[in-house]
Design a protein around this motif. Structure first.
Motif, PDB file in Angstrom:
ATOM      1  N   ALA A   1       0.831  -1.207   0.000  1.00 25.14           N
ATOM      2  CA  ALA A   1       0.000   0.000   0.000  1.00 25.14           C
ATOM      3  C   ALA A   1       0.864   1.255   0.000  1.00 25.14           C
ATOM      4  CB  ALA A   1      -0.936  -0.008   1.205  1.00 25.14           C
ATOM      5  N   ILE A   2       1.913   1.255   0.825  1.00 25.61           N
ATOM      6  CA  ILE A   2       2.828   2.395   0.870  1.00 25.61           C
ATOM      7  C   ILE A   2       3.492   2.592  -0.489  1.00 25.61           C
ATOM      8  CG2 ILE A   2       4.995   3.252   1.852  1.00 25.61           C
ATOM      9  CD1 ILE A   2       4.161   1.789   4.467  1.00 25.61           C
TER      10      ILE A   2
ATOM     11  N   LEU B   1       4.204   5.538  -5.402  1.00 28.39           N
ATOM     12  CA  LEU B   1       4.420   5.579  -6.845  1.00 28.39           C
ATOM     13  C   LEU B   1       3.391   6.462  -7.547  1.00 28.39           C
ATOM     14  CD1 LEU B   1       5.338   1.847  -7.505  1.00 28.39           C
ATOM     15  CD2 LEU B   1       6.842   3.819  -7.794  1.00 28.39           C
ATOM     16  N   THR B   2       2.225   6.628  -6.944  1.00 23.82           N
ATOM     17  CA  THR B   2       1.192   7.476  -7.528  1.00 23.82           C
ATOM     18  C   THR B   2       1.565   8.955  -7.458  1.00 23.82           C
ATOM     19  OG1 THR B   2      -0.541   5.882  -6.952  1.00 23.82           O
ATOM     20  CG2 THR B   2      -1.247   8.159  -7.369  1.00 23.82           C
ATOM     21  N   TYR B   3       2.203   9.341  -6.345  1.00 22.93           N
ATOM     22  CA  TYR B   3       2.448  10.761  -6.115  1.00 22.93           C
ATOM     23  C   TYR B   3       3.908  11.189  -6.239  1.00 22.93           C
ATOM     24  CZ  TYR B   3      -2.338  10.625  -4.379  1.00 22.93           C
ATOM     25  OH  TYR B   3      -3.696  10.456  -4.271  1.00 22.93           O
ATOM     26  N   ALA B   4       4.831  10.247  -6.211  1.00 24.16           N
ATOM     27  CA  ALA B   4       6.252  10.605  -6.233  1.00 24.16           C
ATOM     28  C   ALA B   4       6.654  11.218  -7.571  1.00 24.16           C
ATOM     29  CB  ALA B   4       7.108   9.372  -5.946  1.00 24.16           C
ATOM     30  N   LYS B   5       7.511  12.225  -7.531  1.00 23.22           N
ATOM     31  CA  LYS B   5       8.044  12.889  -8.724  1.00 23.22           C
ATOM     32  C   LYS B   5       9.555  12.678  -8.853  1.00 23.22           C
ATOM     33  CE  LYS B   5       3.967  14.623  -9.545  1.00 23.22           C
ATOM     34  NZ  LYS B   5       3.115  14.041 -10.600  1.00 23.22           N
TER      35      LYS B   5
ATOM     36  N   ASP C   1      13.009   8.714  -5.300  1.00 21.76           N
ATOM     37  CA  ASP C   1      11.853   8.261  -4.518  1.00 21.76           C
ATOM     38  C   ASP C   1      11.102   7.161  -5.266  1.00 21.76           C
ATOM     39  OD1 ASP C   1      12.322   9.947  -2.398  1.00 21.76           O
ATOM     40  OD2 ASP C   1      10.981  11.526  -3.124  1.00 21.76           O
ATOM     41  N   ILE C   2      10.967   7.320  -6.566  1.00 20.55           N
ATOM     42  CA  ILE C   2      10.284   6.302  -7.371  1.00 20.55           C
ATOM     43  C   ILE C   2      11.020   4.969  -7.282  1.00 20.55           C
ATOM     44  CG2 ILE C   2       9.713   5.615  -9.741  1.00 20.55           C
ATOM     45  CD1 ILE C   2       9.140   8.597 -10.299  1.00 20.55           C
ATOM     46  N   GLU C   3      12.339   5.016  -7.353  1.00 17.96           N
ATOM     47  CA  GLU C   3      13.130   3.790  -7.234  1.00 17.96           C
ATOM     48  C   GLU C   3      12.921   3.133  -5.876  1.00 17.96           C
ATOM     49  OE1 GLU C   3      17.176   4.741  -8.026  1.00 17.96           O
ATOM     50  OE2 GLU C   3      16.909   4.793 -10.206  1.00 17.96           O
ATOM     51  N   ARG C   4      12.858   3.938  -4.821  1.00 14.54           N
ATOM     52  CA  ARG C   4      12.666   3.390  -3.471  1.00 14.54           C
ATOM     53  C   ARG C   4      11.291   2.727  -3.348  1.00 14.54           C
ATOM     54  NH1 ARG C   4      14.929   8.636  -2.319  1.00 14.54           N
ATOM     55  NH2 ARG C   4      17.122   8.443  -1.742  1.00 14.54           N
ATOM     56  N   TYR C   5      10.262   3.378  -3.891  1.00 11.56           N
ATOM     57  CA  TYR C   5       8.922   2.794  -3.814  1.00 11.56           C
ATOM     58  C   TYR C   5       8.823   1.525  -4.667  1.00 11.56           C
ATOM     59  CZ  TYR C   5       7.199   6.884  -1.308  1.00 11.56           C
ATOM     60  OH  TYR C   5       6.988   7.857  -0.354  1.00 11.56           O
TER      61      TYR C   5
ATOM     62  N   GLU D   1      -1.466  -2.615  -9.436  1.00 12.39           N
ATOM     63  CA  GLU D   1      -2.491  -1.587  -9.338  1.00 12.39           C
ATOM     64  C   GLU D   1      -1.864  -0.219  -9.129  1.00 12.39           C
ATOM     65  OE1 GLU D   1      -5.685  -2.459  -6.731  1.00 12.39           O
ATOM     66  OE2 GLU D   1      -5.739  -4.568  -7.244  1.00 12.39           O
ATOM     67  N   GLY D   2      -2.614   0.798  -9.522  1.00 11.49           N
ATOM     68  CA  GLY D   2      -2.135   2.165  -9.348  1.00 11.49           C
ATOM     69  C   GLY D   2      -3.127   2.989  -8.556  1.00 11.49           C
ATOM     70  N   GLY D   3      -2.749   4.241  -8.304  1.00 10.59           N
ATOM     71  CA  GLY D   3      -3.617   5.120  -7.534  1.00 10.59           C
ATOM     72  C   GLY D   3      -3.469   4.913  -6.043  1.00 10.59           C
ATOM     73  N   TYR D   4      -4.216   5.697  -5.291  1.00 11.11           N
ATOM     74  CA  TYR D   4      -4.180   5.576  -3.834  1.00 11.11           C
ATOM     75  C   TYR D   4      -4.694   4.194  -3.440  1.00 11.11           C
ATOM     76  CZ  TYR D   4      -4.624   6.825   1.062  1.00 11.11           C
ATOM     77  OH  TYR D   4      -4.484   6.863   2.421  1.00 11.11           O
ATOM     78  N   SER D   5      -3.966   3.507  -2.582  1.00 12.74           N
ATOM     79  CA  SER D   5      -4.315   2.145  -2.212  1.00 12.74           C
ATOM     80  C   SER D   5      -5.504   2.125  -1.245  1.00 12.74           C
ATOM     81  CB  SER D   5      -3.106   1.462  -1.559  1.00 12.74           C
ATOM     82  OG  SER D   5      -3.403   0.122  -1.259  1.00 12.74           O
ATOM     83  N   THR D   6      -6.553   1.401  -1.603  1.00 14.80           N
ATOM     84  CA  THR D   6      -7.738   1.269  -0.758  1.00 14.80           C
ATOM     85  C   THR D   6      -8.170  -0.192  -0.699  1.00 14.80           C
ATOM     86  OG1 THR D   6      -9.257   1.615  -2.618  1.00 14.80           O
ATOM     87  CG2 THR D   6      -8.562   3.578  -1.400  1.00 14.80           C
ATOM     88  N   PRO D   7      -8.978  -0.580   0.303  1.00  9.74           N
ATOM     89  CA  PRO D   7      -9.459  -1.962   0.374  1.00  9.74           C
ATOM     90  C   PRO D   7     -10.367  -2.307  -0.804  1.00  9.74           C
ATOM     91  CG  PRO D   7      -9.708  -0.852   2.485  1.00  9.74           C
ATOM     92  CD  PRO D   7      -9.366   0.208   1.480  1.00  9.74           C
ATOM     93  N   LYS D   8     -10.425  -3.596  -1.136  1.00  8.78           N
ATOM     94  CA  LYS D   8     -11.389  -4.093  -2.110  1.00  8.78           C
ATOM     95  C   LYS D   8     -12.698  -4.418  -1.388  1.00  8.78           C
ATOM     96  CE  LYS D   8      -8.434  -6.027  -5.723  1.00  8.78           C
ATOM     97  NZ  LYS D   8      -9.124  -5.343  -6.841  1.00  8.78           N
TER      98      LYS D   8
END
Length: 205
Positions: free
Chosen positions: A14-15, A20-24, A28-32, A61-68
């Motif tokens: 989830a983190i 990855l959705t918000y990092a520029k 940071d992208i590599e770390r995520y 999956e992309g975007g903010y992580s939420t429950p299914k």
């Protein structure tokens, strides 16, 4: 309760997904991306799934992580509960499936019951919203909320569906082998409590 390794893998995923959705920043992208791969490694180590399958189903999956959201229909007839046999594992479950974009929970449950059992129904009331991690389901990568909705038959007839091979009603003391990924015996028992006590309040856990 959910095993710790699975909880950690889901939280890391989830983190990573949200990051990855918000990092520029490229670092940071590599770390995520590294965090996402770590979550895949954890699941591959503790389950029988391949890394490739986990990446496709869990870490793509992309975007903010939420429950299914998993929605199950609860239908009674002559004090028996409607179950369908899943082709995937040959075991029995309340008809239902993932929530669909553009449909309300009531619309989803009516659609799923018709597709999996052949019966036309109308949604009556919400019985329970259960967090899957608090129940004895097999480990899986997703964080899932399960909606149980009481429905009434208004038409149709018992027919197998694309994903189901049998349709039947069962008394509380004659349960077949259940598809534990979809529902547990404790959850089915809880549904029968609503049959005996229609005024029972909605369960939220």
């Amino acid at each position: 309760m959910e095993q710790k390794w699975l909880t950690w893998a889901k939280e890391i995923q989830a983190i990573a997904q949200t990051g990855l959705t918000y990092a520029k920043d490229v670092y940071d992208i590599e770390r995520y991306q590294a965090l996402r791969e770590l979550s895949v490694d954890i699941l591959a180590n503790y389950t029988f799934e391949s890394k490739e399958r986990i990446r496709l189903s869990f870490a793509s999956e992309g975007g903010y992580s939420t429950p299914k959201v998993d929605i199950r229909g609860v239908v009674f007839q002559d004090d028996r509960i409607l179950l369908v046999r899943e082709k995937l594992d040959g075991k029995w479950a309340l008809p239902g499936g993932w929530g669909d974009i553009g449909l309300s929970p009531s619309e989803v449950v009516v659609k799923e019951i018709q597709e999996e059992s052949g019966f036309e129904t109308e949604a009556i009331r919400l019985l329970a919203v259960l967090d899957k991690k608090f129940h004895n389901h097999p480990p899986e990568p997703y964080h899932v909320y399960k909606f149980f909705i009481l429905c009434r038959i208004v038409g149709g007839e018992a027919l197998q569906g694309v994903e189901t091979s049998e349709v039947s009603f069962f008394a509380e003391d004659e349960m077949p082998e259940l598809s534990l990924e979809r529902n547990t015996s404790e959850q089915i028992e809880t549904m029968f409590e609503y049959l005996r006590n229609p005024e029972k309040v909605v369960i939220l856990d």
